[in-house]
Scaffold this motif. Structure first.
Motif, PDB file in Angstrom:
ATOM      1  N   GLU A  85       0.019 -28.336   3.296  1.00 23.57           N
ATOM      2  CA  GLU A  85       0.333 -28.904   1.990  1.00 23.57           C
ATOM      3  C   GLU A  85       0.878 -27.787   1.112  1.00 23.57           C
ATOM      4  O   GLU A  85       0.126 -27.038   0.492  1.00 23.57           O
ATOM      5  CB  GLU A  85      -0.906 -29.533   1.364  1.00 23.57           C
ATOM      6  N   ASN A  87       2.650 -27.986  -1.550  1.00 25.66           N
ATOM      7  CA  ASN A  87       2.633 -28.294  -2.981  1.00 25.66           C
ATOM      8  C   ASN A  87       1.240 -28.811  -3.343  1.00 25.66           C
ATOM      9  O   ASN A  87       1.010 -30.026  -3.415  1.00 25.66           O
ATOM     10  CB  ASN A  87       3.706 -29.333  -3.316  1.00 25.66           C
ATOM     11  N   GLU A  89      -0.388 -29.217  -5.945  1.00 25.08           N
ATOM     12  CA  GLU A  89      -0.512 -30.123  -7.084  1.00 25.08           C
ATOM     13  C   GLU A  89      -0.256 -31.574  -6.688  1.00 25.08           C
ATOM     14  O   GLU A  89      -0.712 -32.505  -7.361  1.00 25.08           O
ATOM     15  CB  GLU A  89       0.446 -29.696  -8.184  1.00 25.08           C
ATOM     16  N   ARG A  90       0.479 -31.791  -5.605  1.00 26.83           N
ATOM     17  CA  ARG A  90       0.785 -33.154  -5.162  1.00 26.83           C
ATOM     18  C   ARG A  90      -0.483 -33.931  -4.808  1.00 26.83           C
ATOM     19  O   ARG A  90      -0.558 -35.155  -5.018  1.00 26.83           O
ATOM     20  CB  ARG A  90       1.716 -33.118  -3.950  1.00 26.83           C
TER      21      ARG A  90
END
Length: 233
Positions: A85, A87, A89-90
């Motif tokens: 992952e 990102n 924040e996703r």
């Protein structure tokens, strides 16, 4: 001499662990994103209360525990890129709107005479649910491929158990009358109802079947939204 062509089990004969865990990489990242989100919300809540609670002993403990939850969020944040992952924040989000409602109710007590409600929300509702979720993850995930998560969860659970004990002792020192008992019980029941509707801090399947959570990803229907105490799992 052992036959090199014969397949061997991943663990020694006396070790009863199984190599595959209950979660795949996507499910692990989803859960850790939810854990990071709730740790950040708790860090913000406790940090805000430190300046306003009048009881000095409570103020000092909240200050210490605030640091713990910031560190927990940092550990989860560092783990997410290792789970593909890139990102973080996703996935640093609540599992559903019920958990957002729970956090809003948890942080609602703001006045100086609501220390009992503040402590009940954190130490009789949220932290016990976090301990259950993290323990389930610890026992259900792969002992090999998810070893870094297991190590972090063990550190985090040590904090959670110690913080829970200290918070409960503070509460018992503050609850001194039948009216105090009623206040604490009423607020605990309200928050428990919201957290049950959320399915736990990671949504439906928090301490059960992870596939139940995926089946719920499309979101509750309108009838479920009208019943915050309804069972959505």
């Amino acid at each position: 001499m052992a036959d090199s062509r014969r397949p061997r089990k991943p663990f020694a004969p006396w070790d009863r662990r199984e190599l595959p865990g209950l979660f795949d990489v996507e499910e692990s990242a989803r859960r850790i994103g939810h854990y990071k989100w709730i740790e950040m919300r708790l860090f913000e809540a406790l940090g805000g209360w430190v300046a306003t609670v009048p009881e000095l002993d409570v103020k000092i403990k909240l200050g210490t525990h605030t640091y713990h939850h910031a560190w927990h969020a940092e550990l989860f944040d560092k783990r997410l890129p290792e789970l593909r992952e890139m990102n973080p924040e996703r996935v640093t989000i609540p599992p559903n709107h019920y958990l957002e409602e729970f956090v809003a109710a948890l942080t609602e007590p703001q006045s100086a005479d609501e220390t009992i409600e503040k402590l009940v929300g954190v130490y009789r509702v949220l932290i016990p649910h976090k301990i259950a979720a993290y323990t389930f993850h610890l026992e259900a995930t792969s002992q090999i491929t998810d070893a870094p998560t297991i190590r972090s969860l063990k550190f985090i659970l040590q904090d959670e158990f110690e913080d829970w004990r200290e918070g409960e002792m503070l509460l018992q020192s503050l609850i001194r009358s039948p009216e105090d008992v009623e206040r604490a019980a009423r607020h605990q029941a309200r928050l428990e109802t919201l957290l049950v509707a959320a399915g736990g801090i990671a949504g439906p399947g928090t301490i059960g079947d992870p596939w139940a959570a995926r089946a719920h990803d499309d979101g509750p229907d309108e009838s479920e939204k009208e019943d915050p105490a309804g069972v959505v799992r």
